[in-house]
Design a protein around this motif. Structure first.
Motif, PDB file in Angstrom:
ATOM      1  N   MET A 184       0.846  -1.200   0.000  1.00 29.64           N
ATOM      2  CA  MET A 184       0.000   0.000   0.000  1.00 29.64           C
ATOM      3  C   MET A 184       0.880   1.248   0.000  1.00 29.64           C
ATOM      4  N   HIS A 185       0.617   2.153  -0.920  1.00 29.75           N
ATOM      5  CA  HIS A 185       1.371   3.406  -0.993  1.00 29.75           C
ATOM      6  C   HIS A 185       1.134   4.253   0.253  1.00 29.75           C
ATOM      7  N   LYS A 186       2.206   4.649   0.918  1.00 27.94           N
ATOM      8  CA  LYS A 186       2.090   5.496   2.103  1.00 27.94           C
ATOM      9  C   LYS A 186       3.049   6.673   1.972  1.00 27.94           C
ATOM     10  N   THR A 187       2.689   7.772   2.623  1.00 27.34           N
ATOM     11  CA  THR A 187       3.472   9.008   2.547  1.00 27.34           C
ATOM     12  C   THR A 187       3.979   9.405   3.921  1.00 27.34           C
ATOM     13  N   LEU A 188       5.249   9.733   4.005  1.00 27.64           N
ATOM     14  CA  LEU A 188       5.846  10.296   5.212  1.00 27.64           C
ATOM     15  C   LEU A 188       5.926  11.805   5.039  1.00 27.64           C
ATOM     16  N   ILE A 189       5.270  12.536   5.924  1.00 29.86           N
ATOM     17  CA  ILE A 189       5.329  13.999   5.926  1.00 29.86           C
ATOM     18  C   ILE A 189       6.354  14.417   6.971  1.00 29.86           C
ATOM     19  N   VAL A 190       7.364  15.158   6.556  1.00 30.56           N
ATOM     20  CA  VAL A 190       8.431  15.612   7.455  1.00 30.56           C
ATOM     21  C   VAL A 190       8.327  17.128   7.559  1.00 30.56           C
ATOM     22  N   THR A 191       8.127  17.633   8.776  1.00 26.42           N
ATOM     23  CA  THR A 191       7.859  19.066   8.895  1.00 26.42           C
ATOM     24  C   THR A 191       8.105  19.611  10.299  1.00 26.42           C
ATOM     25  N   ASN A 192       8.448  20.886  10.364  1.00 29.14           N
ATOM     26  CA  ASN A 192       8.429  21.643  11.610  1.00 29.14           C
ATOM     27  C   ASN A 192       7.095  22.350  11.799  1.00 29.14           C
ATOM     28  N   ASP A 193       6.368  22.508  10.713  1.00 25.72           N
ATOM     29  CA  ASP A 193       5.181  23.365  10.689  1.00 25.72           C
ATOM     30  C   ASP A 193       3.923  22.523  10.782  1.00 25.72           C
ATOM     31  N   PHE A 194       3.543  22.201  12.006  1.00 24.32           N
ATOM     32  CA  PHE A 194       2.355  21.380  12.198  1.00 24.32           C
ATOM     33  C   PHE A 194       1.672  21.799  13.490  1.00 24.32           C
ATOM     34  N   PRO A 195       0.334  21.858  13.494  1.00 22.35           N
ATOM     35  CA  PRO A 195      -0.372  22.218  14.725  1.00 22.35           C
ATOM     36  C   PRO A 195      -0.017  21.255  15.853  1.00 22.35           C
ATOM     37  N   PRO A 196      -0.171  21.691  17.109  1.00 21.33           N
ATOM     38  CA  PRO A 196      -0.837  22.927  17.515  1.00 21.33           C
ATOM     39  C   PRO A 196       0.003  24.195  17.396  1.00 21.33           C
ATOM     40  N   ARG A 197       1.216  24.099  16.867  1.00 23.35           N
ATOM     41  CA  ARG A 197       1.961  25.321  16.580  1.00 23.35           C
ATOM     42  C   ARG A 197       1.108  26.171  15.646  1.00 23.35           C
ATOM     43  N   PRO A 198       0.840  27.446  15.985  1.00 23.32           N
ATOM     44  CA  PRO A 198      -0.051  28.254  15.139  1.00 23.32           C
ATOM     45  C   PRO A 198       0.663  28.786  13.910  1.00 23.32           C
ATOM     46  N   GLY A 199      -0.114  29.115  12.883  1.00 25.64           N
ATOM     47  CA  GLY A 199       0.454  29.741  11.700  1.00 25.64           C
ATOM     48  C   GLY A 199      -0.180  29.247  10.415  1.00 25.64           C
ATOM     49  N   GLY A 200       0.014  30.021   9.352  1.00 28.52           N
ATOM     50  CA  GLY A 200      -0.580  29.687   8.069  1.00 28.52           C
ATOM     51  C   GLY A 200      -0.008  28.434   7.442  1.00 28.52           C
ATOM     52  N   ILE A 201       1.324  28.243   7.532  1.00 28.95           N
ATOM     53  CA  ILE A 201       1.926  27.046   6.954  1.00 28.95           C
ATOM     54  C   ILE A 201       1.420  25.814   7.696  1.00 28.95           C
ATOM     55  N   GLN A 202       1.299  25.932   9.013  1.00 30.03           N
ATOM     56  CA  GLN A 202       0.809  24.817   9.816  1.00 30.03           C
ATOM     57  C   GLN A 202      -0.609  24.412   9.382  1.00 30.03           C
ATOM     58  N   ALA A 203      -1.453  25.422   9.171  1.00 30.97           N
ATOM     59  CA  ALA A 203      -2.824  25.140   8.720  1.00 30.97           C
ATOM     60  C   ALA A 203      -2.816  24.511   7.333  1.00 30.97           C
ATOM     61  N   PHE A 204      -1.922  24.974   6.471  1.00 33.17           N
ATOM     62  CA  PHE A 204      -1.776  24.431   5.117  1.00 33.17           C
ATOM     63  C   PHE A 204      -1.487  22.933   5.183  1.00 33.17           C
ATOM     64  N   LEU A 205      -0.449  22.564   5.930  1.00 34.83           N
ATOM     65  CA  LEU A 205      -0.053  21.164   5.990  1.00 34.83           C
ATOM     66  C   LEU A 205      -1.122  20.295   6.635  1.00 34.83           C
ATOM     67  N   HIS A 206      -1.717  20.800   7.696  1.00 31.04           N
ATOM     68  CA  HIS A 206      -2.725  20.007   8.402  1.00 31.04           C
ATOM     69  C   HIS A 206      -3.934  19.750   7.517  1.00 31.04           C
ATOM     70  N   ASN A 207      -4.394  20.779   6.831  1.00 35.21           N
ATOM     71  CA  ASN A 207      -5.564  20.610   5.969  1.00 35.21           C
ATOM     72  C   ASN A 207      -5.276  19.665   4.819  1.00 35.21           C
ATOM     73  N   MET A 208      -4.068  19.739   4.262  1.00 36.45           N
ATOM     74  CA  MET A 208      -3.705  18.802   3.210  1.00 36.45           C
ATOM     75  C   MET A 208      -3.649  17.372   3.754  1.00 36.45           C
ATOM     76  N   ALA A 209      -3.022  17.188   4.915  1.00 37.33           N
ATOM     77  CA  ALA A 209      -2.897  15.855   5.499  1.00 37.33           C
ATOM     78  C   ALA A 209      -4.265  15.236   5.775  1.00 37.33           C
ATOM     79  N   LEU A 210      -5.205  16.055   6.222  1.00 31.16           N
ATOM     80  CA  LEU A 210      -6.539  15.557   6.529  1.00 31.16           C
ATOM     81  C   LEU A 210      -7.271  15.055   5.286  1.00 31.16           C
ATOM     82  N   ARG A 211      -6.856  15.533   4.125  1.00 29.37           N
ATOM     83  CA  ARG A 211      -7.538  15.148   2.886  1.00 29.37           C
ATOM     84  C   ARG A 211      -6.838  14.008   2.151  1.00 29.37           C
ATOM     85  N   LEU A 212      -5.779  13.484   2.754  1.00 32.20           N
ATOM     86  CA  LEU A 212      -5.162  12.259   2.266  1.00 32.20           C
ATOM     87  C   LEU A 212      -5.775  11.076   3.011  1.00 32.20           C
ATOM     88  N   ASP A 213      -5.583   9.893   2.493  1.00 31.12           N
ATOM     89  CA  ASP A 213      -6.080   8.686   3.170  1.00 31.12           C
ATOM     90  C   ASP A 213      -5.332   8.541   4.496  1.00 31.12           C
TER      91      ASP A 213
END
Length: 391
Positions: free
Chosen positions: A1-30
């Motif tokens: 099964m294809h799986k994705t590793l997301i590597v980031t400093n920018d992830f909630p609950p740290r606030p910010g626009g990039i954090q919201a970007f990554l979180h919203n994208m991650a939520l829309r992946l399987d």
């Protein structure tokens, strides 16, 4: 099964626009096919507890490094490689290309078949510095795709890459949850709670840092108040610039007409947008182009809420506004220009004649066009489909 590793400093609950970007994208992946490797927000007890509570609510696996700033050190790279192998990931998404994209060669050797690195405003700054430019070049050579927010960031970052890597760049901006940010999101309740019912409200939602231009708004307030004496500037958000802004409001004599909410929970942000008649954030580029706005998702969230926007001209911020249709772009260091646009929207009698529209008609038409534009071009589901294709 294809799986994705997301590597980031920018992830909630740290606030910010990039954090919201990554979180919203991650939520829309399987969720069964996503593993997030991120830094810890804060090492304080409160920060650790907030991070643990957030991670427990996610539908996918989140693994936290103990450090508050994840860097491409040998230890962090080994941890990322271990997670890739443990979870059988075949693709990697670096939430911010610089500097974590330097892990790409090791992850490729470990079995990553597709590697995508996303750029924001700070990579455009890196592209101007000789040493950082070389690191960006290495990242471009070792990834399959570097994504960019808009033409401003693409043109600057591409100069640091090899022609081959530049040709592989793909646009991937953040999106807006149009079901969360919408007219009628609860603004009346916020107005009532703050005692702002029946007052014209200029709202700015952002982290309080010099680039965002809240000081320009405060300097614009005397002219705004001269035309609209009951107007109030509602500054939503927290940050290191707050003390300076409060001092500036007092020195400018407008403190009674400026309200600071401090940091607001994510769930209450839509209602705070809705509390405004006009959204304004006259951001500006600083430090010779090193401190620049990558896009400005707040303008799109305001448009989705049905507000006209006044945006600064920093970096890619104009990409988030249809100038003259959903709002206006102004020079971020020009209080008089900012005041003029806001006063037109709030309905000054003389300037209303220049605009050929009454205040309410102008606000509604711009807000309506902004909402339509978000639904056409900026929905998260449309952009998440593009990410899935890249991965």
């Amino acid at each position: 099964m294809h799986k994705t590793l997301i590597v980031t400093n920018d992830f909630p609950p740290r606030p910010g626009g990039i954090q919201a970007f990554l979180h919203n994208m991650a939520l829309r992946l399987d969720p069964e096919r996503v593993v997030v490797y991120a830094s810890t927000w804060k090492r304080t007890r409160e920060g650790v507890e907030a991070t643990a509570a957030f991670d427990a609510e996610q539908p996918f696996t989140v693994v936290r490094d103990r450090t508050t700033m994840l860097l491409p050190t040998p230890a962090a790279t080994r941890r990322a490689v271990g997670l890739l192998r443990e979870h059988g990931c075949t693709s990697v998404w670096f939430g911010a290309a610089a500097p974590l994209g330097l892990m790409a060669p090791a992850l490729r050797r470990a079995g990553a078949e597709r590697i995508v690195a996303t750029t924001h405003g700070h990579e455009a700054g890196w592209a101007q510095l000789p040493a950082a430019r070389q690191l960006l070049r290495r990242i471009g050579e070792s990834t399959d795709t570097i994504t960019y927010l808009g033409e401003y960031t693409r043109s600057r970052i591409a100069r640091a890459l090899t022609p081959e890597a530049a040709a592989r760049m793909v646009r991937l901006p953040p999106g807006v949850d149009e079901k969360t940010f919408h007219p009628g999101s609860g603004g009346d309740e916020v107005r009532a709670r703050l005692g702002l019912t029946d007052r014209p409200v200029v709202v700015c939602v952002s982290r309080l840092v010099p680039r965002k231009g809240q000081d320009t708004l405060i300097r614009a307030m005397p002219a705004i108040l001269a035309a609209e004496p009951d107007a109030v500037l509602l500054i939503v958000g927290g940050g290191p610039y707050e003390k300076d802004l409060r001092r500036l409001a007092a020195d400018t004599g407008v403190a009674a007409s400026v309200r600071f909410t401090g940091a607001v929970p994510w769930s209450e942000l839509p209602a705070h947008y809705g509390a405004g008649d006009v959204f304004a954030m006259p951001c500006r580029t600083r430090r010779g182009g090193l401190d620049v706005e990558g896009l400005g998702i707040v303008y799109l969230e305001a448009s989705a809420t049905g507000l006209p926007v006044v945006a600064g001209d920093s970096g890619g911020a104009p990409d988030a506004v249809l100038d003259g249709e959903t709002g206006w772009v102004v020079r971020g260091d020009a209080p008089a220009e900012t005041a003029e646009r806001i006063v037109v929207l709030l309905g000054d009698a003389e300037l209303r004649v220049i605009a050929l529209l009454s205040d309410e008609e102008l606000r509604r038409s711009m807000g309506r066009r902004g909402r339509e534009w978000v639904e056409e071009k900026w929905r998260w589901d449309l952009l998440a489909d593009e990410l899935k294709t890249l991965l």
